[in-house]
Design a protein around this motif. Structure first.
Motif, PDB file in Angstrom:
ATOM      1  N   ASP A 156       0.897  -1.279  -0.280  1.00  0.00           N
ATOM      2  CA  ASP A 156      -0.015   0.021  -0.173  1.00  0.00           C
ATOM      3  C   ASP A 156       0.806   1.347  -0.111  1.00  0.00           C
ATOM      4  O   ASP A 156       0.355   2.456  -0.447  1.00  0.00           O
ATOM      5  CB  ASP A 156      -1.067   0.163   1.411  1.00  0.00           C
ATOM      6  CG  ASP A 156      -2.231  -0.670   0.959  1.00  0.00           C
ATOM      7  OD1 ASP A 156      -2.659  -1.215  -0.072  1.00  0.00           O
ATOM      8  OD2 ASP A 156      -3.176  -0.576   1.874  1.00  0.00           O
ATOM      9  N   MET A 157       1.989   1.161   0.172  1.00  0.00           N
ATOM     10  CA  MET A 157       3.051   2.434   0.432  1.00  0.00           C
ATOM     11  C   MET A 157       3.123   3.106  -0.671  1.00  0.00           C
ATOM     12  O   MET A 157       2.733   4.144  -0.831  1.00  0.00           O
ATOM     13  CB  MET A 157       4.334   1.864   0.854  1.00  0.00           C
ATOM     14  CG  MET A 157       4.430   1.426   2.425  1.00  0.00           C
ATOM     15  SD  MET A 157       3.994   2.762   3.651  1.00  0.00           S
ATOM     16  CE  MET A 157       5.532   3.855   3.530  1.00  0.00           C
ATOM     17  N   ILE A 158       3.491   2.702  -1.917  1.00  0.00           N
ATOM     18  CA  ILE A 158       3.789   3.391  -3.063  1.00  0.00           C
ATOM     19  C   ILE A 158       2.489   3.885  -3.681  1.00  0.00           C
ATOM     20  O   ILE A 158       2.236   5.142  -4.323  1.00  0.00           O
ATOM     21  CB  ILE A 158       4.617   2.366  -4.211  1.00  0.00           C
ATOM     22  CG1 ILE A 158       5.958   2.066  -3.373  1.00  0.00           C
ATOM     23  CG2 ILE A 158       4.787   3.151  -5.491  1.00  0.00           C
ATOM     24  CD1 ILE A 158       6.901   3.448  -3.245  1.00  0.00           C
ATOM     25  N   PRO A 159       1.286   2.942  -3.741  1.00  0.00           N
ATOM     26  CA  PRO A 159       0.040   3.469  -4.307  1.00  0.00           C
ATOM     27  C   PRO A 159      -0.419   4.582  -3.595  1.00  0.00           C
ATOM     28  O   PRO A 159      -0.858   5.698  -4.344  1.00  0.00           O
ATOM     29  CB  PRO A 159      -0.690   2.336  -4.244  1.00  0.00           C
ATOM     30  CG  PRO A 159       0.154   1.048  -4.474  1.00  0.00           C
ATOM     31  CD  PRO A 159       1.330   1.501  -3.680  1.00  0.00           C
ATOM     32  N   ALA A 160      -0.161   4.762  -2.187  1.00  0.00           N
ATOM     33  CA  ALA A 160      -0.687   5.679  -1.595  1.00  0.00           C
ATOM     34  C   ALA A 160       0.112   7.120  -1.774  1.00  0.00           C
ATOM     35  O   ALA A 160      -0.528   8.199  -1.788  1.00  0.00           O
ATOM     36  CB  ALA A 160      -0.733   5.502   0.094  1.00  0.00           C
ATOM     37  N   ILE A 161       1.332   7.016  -2.013  1.00  0.00           N
ATOM     38  CA  ILE A 161       2.077   8.198  -2.374  1.00  0.00           C
ATOM     39  C   ILE A 161       1.948   8.593  -3.763  1.00  0.00           C
ATOM     40  O   ILE A 161       1.906   9.642  -3.955  1.00  0.00           O
ATOM     41  CB  ILE A 161       3.563   7.812  -2.022  1.00  0.00           C
ATOM     42  CG1 ILE A 161       4.035   7.500  -0.336  1.00  0.00           C
ATOM     43  CG2 ILE A 161       4.602   8.869  -2.411  1.00  0.00           C
ATOM     44  CD1 ILE A 161       5.315   6.743  -0.418  1.00  0.00           C
ATOM     45  N   ILE A 175      -5.498  -7.296  -4.799  1.00  0.00           N
ATOM     46  CA  ILE A 175      -6.399  -7.188  -6.106  1.00  0.00           C
ATOM     47  C   ILE A 175      -7.563  -6.107  -6.114  1.00  0.00           C
ATOM     48  O   ILE A 175      -7.721  -5.149  -6.928  1.00  0.00           O
ATOM     49  CB  ILE A 175      -7.045  -8.557  -6.548  1.00  0.00           C
ATOM     50  CG1 ILE A 175      -6.012  -9.726  -6.680  1.00  0.00           C
ATOM     51  CG2 ILE A 175      -8.048  -8.595  -7.862  1.00  0.00           C
ATOM     52  CD1 ILE A 175      -5.402  -9.455  -7.769  1.00  0.00           C
ATOM     53  N   VAL A 176      -8.035  -6.273  -4.755  1.00  0.00           N
ATOM     54  CA  VAL A 176      -9.289  -5.198  -4.659  1.00  0.00           C
ATOM     55  C   VAL A 176      -8.990  -3.699  -4.391  1.00  0.00           C
ATOM     56  O   VAL A 176      -9.495  -2.639  -4.751  1.00  0.00           O
ATOM     57  CB  VAL A 176     -10.222  -5.501  -3.524  1.00  0.00           C
ATOM     58  CG1 VAL A 176     -11.105  -6.753  -3.780  1.00  0.00           C
ATOM     59  CG2 VAL A 176      -9.528  -5.732  -2.192  1.00  0.00           C
ATOM     60  N   GLN A 177      -7.276  -3.767  -3.953  1.00  0.00           N
ATOM     61  CA  GLN A 177      -6.798  -2.465  -3.715  1.00  0.00           C
ATOM     62  C   GLN A 177      -6.628  -1.848  -5.416  1.00  0.00           C
ATOM     63  O   GLN A 177      -6.214  -0.466  -5.378  1.00  0.00           O
ATOM     64  CB  GLN A 177      -5.596  -2.271  -3.027  1.00  0.00           C
ATOM     65  CG  GLN A 177      -5.929  -2.525  -1.490  1.00  0.00           C
ATOM     66  CD  GLN A 177      -6.489  -1.159  -0.872  1.00  0.00           C
ATOM     67  OE1 GLN A 177      -7.628  -0.879  -1.155  1.00  0.00           O
ATOM     68  NE2 GLN A 177      -5.559  -0.554  -0.099  1.00  0.00           N
TER      69      GLN A 177
END
Length: 488
Positions: free
Chosen positions: A280-285, A393-395
């Motif tokens: 989740d780190m890179i997508p959130a950034i 996958i759902v993220q």
């Protein structure tokens, strides 16, 4: 000055043309040191000798009218406060769009209808030009009435104290006030305003010290650009928080099921850490680099009291709606893998105590097969890995829908390369953790069949379709129930 010259001057009158005249004052009535007063007009104003005319102009920058129009569309009220004569101030205000083309002041209405100014209801005039002398005699309630009933306001011939009074009046309306100024006399208003903006080139040192922000290029359009950039940053922070919070529900619900329904643990602590600190780190950034939506400068200013960075609607969307769909996707993957290995869902409820007991090596599945403790744990860790992959996958869909708050993804596009990189990054990291040799011993991550990666895809698609439909309703029914409950 002859009547012919006067008529010609009135016909071609320009607010930036000054007329000059003189008058020889008798020394016995006006000795040296006589105190002249512009307010009381204690000197002759008639029978003057006309000397000539002087024309001058300090045109506003070409970008100012467009900047004022952007402010108007963004719900920002632009008020002009100047020391110039009301005629000059009104002409400049019309030139830059502070007073729009079709707006009339009380004087304009009186001139058009042929009635005295005193007989015109001030509330029928959209625009208003207030002289400093009139402002000096007004009560706070009268000032509040002007600020409330007129959308286009110009204050002319104002003093430093009156500028401060105007700022206080706007703040009494519950508005967030930004003041621009460059002189020493602007300092009290700059200090009192919520945001004081001083001019970096022409501004005095005193005004710069009193201000909260210094405009380096002295361009009003730069303030509007700053407003747009601030809205973009606030939007992207909301999007990043919404994306990050959503995965909390599929991370928490497995433990609730573990405690309440006594099922084998669907998701382990290590896999939760892999989500929060890994995938989740890179997508959130990457959401911080999302471009502005097309309507960002067409929205009303947010309510500073109720519209916080994290509000109840954002929590409702992240936890109560999208998070629940994600949790369903994770549990579906969990139950499918358990069923494929012999444990139908009805057999899982209430067996936690026996499942986790090292002394029991003969638990039977739905087909009568006996499972030893070590075999059960291998299956449990495989379920942990599958639940982890399902969340990834759902993220995917959650990251895509968080790109916009109201616009369709079709309109917004996928031009943010950092988000595309984030999608590939979290997928690659999940695959690496599933299939890297040795991680089954270190992190209890076990390889999955390729078909098990597809289990959560329908839920990812459901999230995308659900949110596209929600945003479609937002656009077609602004201010409706869906917007009130889900627009964060």
């Amino acid at each position: 000055m002859t009547s012919c010259v006067k008529d010609s001057f009135k016909l071609h009158h320009h607010p930036c043309i000054l007329g000059f005249c003189d008058y020889m004052l008798p020394l016995d009535q006006y000795p040296v040191g006589y105190q002249f007063s512009g307010d009381d007009e204690n000197f002759p104003l008639t029978n003057l000798r006309f000397v000539g005319l002087m024309s001058m102009i300090d045109p506003p920058r070409a970008s100012v009218p467009d900047a004022v129009a952007k402010c108007r569309s963004a719900g920002i009220k632009v008020i002009m406060v100047t020391g110039d004569h009301p005629i000059t101030a009104k002409a400049i205000a019309r030139g830059v769009g502070i007073i729009s083309e079709n707006s009339e002041t009380v004087e304009d209405i009186a001139s058009r209808t042929g009635v005295p100014v005193t007989q015109v209801d001030p509330r029928t005039a959209k625009a208003c030009v207030v002289h400093g002398q009139e402002l000096r005699d007004m009560t706070p309630s009268q000032i509040d009435s002007i600020l409330k009933n007129h959308t286009e306001i110009v204050f002319a011939r104002t003093s430093p104290q009156q500028k401060l009074i105007i700022v206080e009046g706007c703040q009494r309306q519950g508005q967030i006030v930004a003041v621009t100024g460059d002189g020493v006399n602007d300092s009290p208003a700059l200090k009192k305003a919520d945001i004081g903006v001083a001019m970096g080139i022409s501004g005095s040192d005193v005004s710069k010290q009193a201000a909260d922000m210094i405009l380096l290029d002295d361009n009003f359009a730069s303030i509007v650009t700053g407003v747009e950039e601030g809205r973009l940053i606030f939007d992207n922070l909301k999007k990043s928080i919404a994306y990050t919070l959503t995965s909390n529900i599929p991370e928490i619900t497995p433990f609730l099921m573990f405690m309440v329904a006594a099922v084998p643990l669907p998701l382990g602590v290590v896999t939760i850490l892999c989500i929060d600190l890994g995938t989740d780190m890179i997508p959130a950034i990457s959401l911080a680099y999302e471009k502005a939506e097309s309507d960002i400068m067409k929205r009303k200013p947010r309510d500073p009291v109720n519209d916080k960075l994290v509000n109840s609607r954002l929590i409702s969307m992240a936890y109560g709606q999208i998070g629940m769909i994600q949790a369903c996707g994770g549990f579906f993957a969990y139950f499918v893998i358990m069923a494929e290995n012999g444990f139908w869902p009805r057999e899982l409820f209430g067996i936690r105590q026996y499942w986790d007991s090292k002394a029991i090596n003969d638990i039977e599945d739905s087909y009568g097969q006996e499972w030893a403790f070590h075999q059960r744990k291998m299956l449990e860790y495989t379920c942990h890995t599958a639940f982890f992959v399902a969340i990834v996958i759902v993220q995917w869909a959650d990251l895509v829908i968080c790109k916009t708050r109201k616009n369709s993804i079709v309109h917004q596009g996928m031009t943010n390369k950092k988000i595309i990189f984030g999608l590939f990054f979290e997928t690659f990291l999940a695959a690496f953790m599933c299939y890297c040799p040795g991680l089954d011993q270190g992190l209890h991550m076990y390889p999955l069949r390729m078909t098990w990666w597809l289990i959560a895809l329908p839920f990812s698609l459901a999230i995308f379709i659900y949110d596209e439909c929600r945003r479609l309703i937002l656009r077609r029914n602004p201010g409706g129930w869906v917007e009130q409950e889900t627009y964060y």
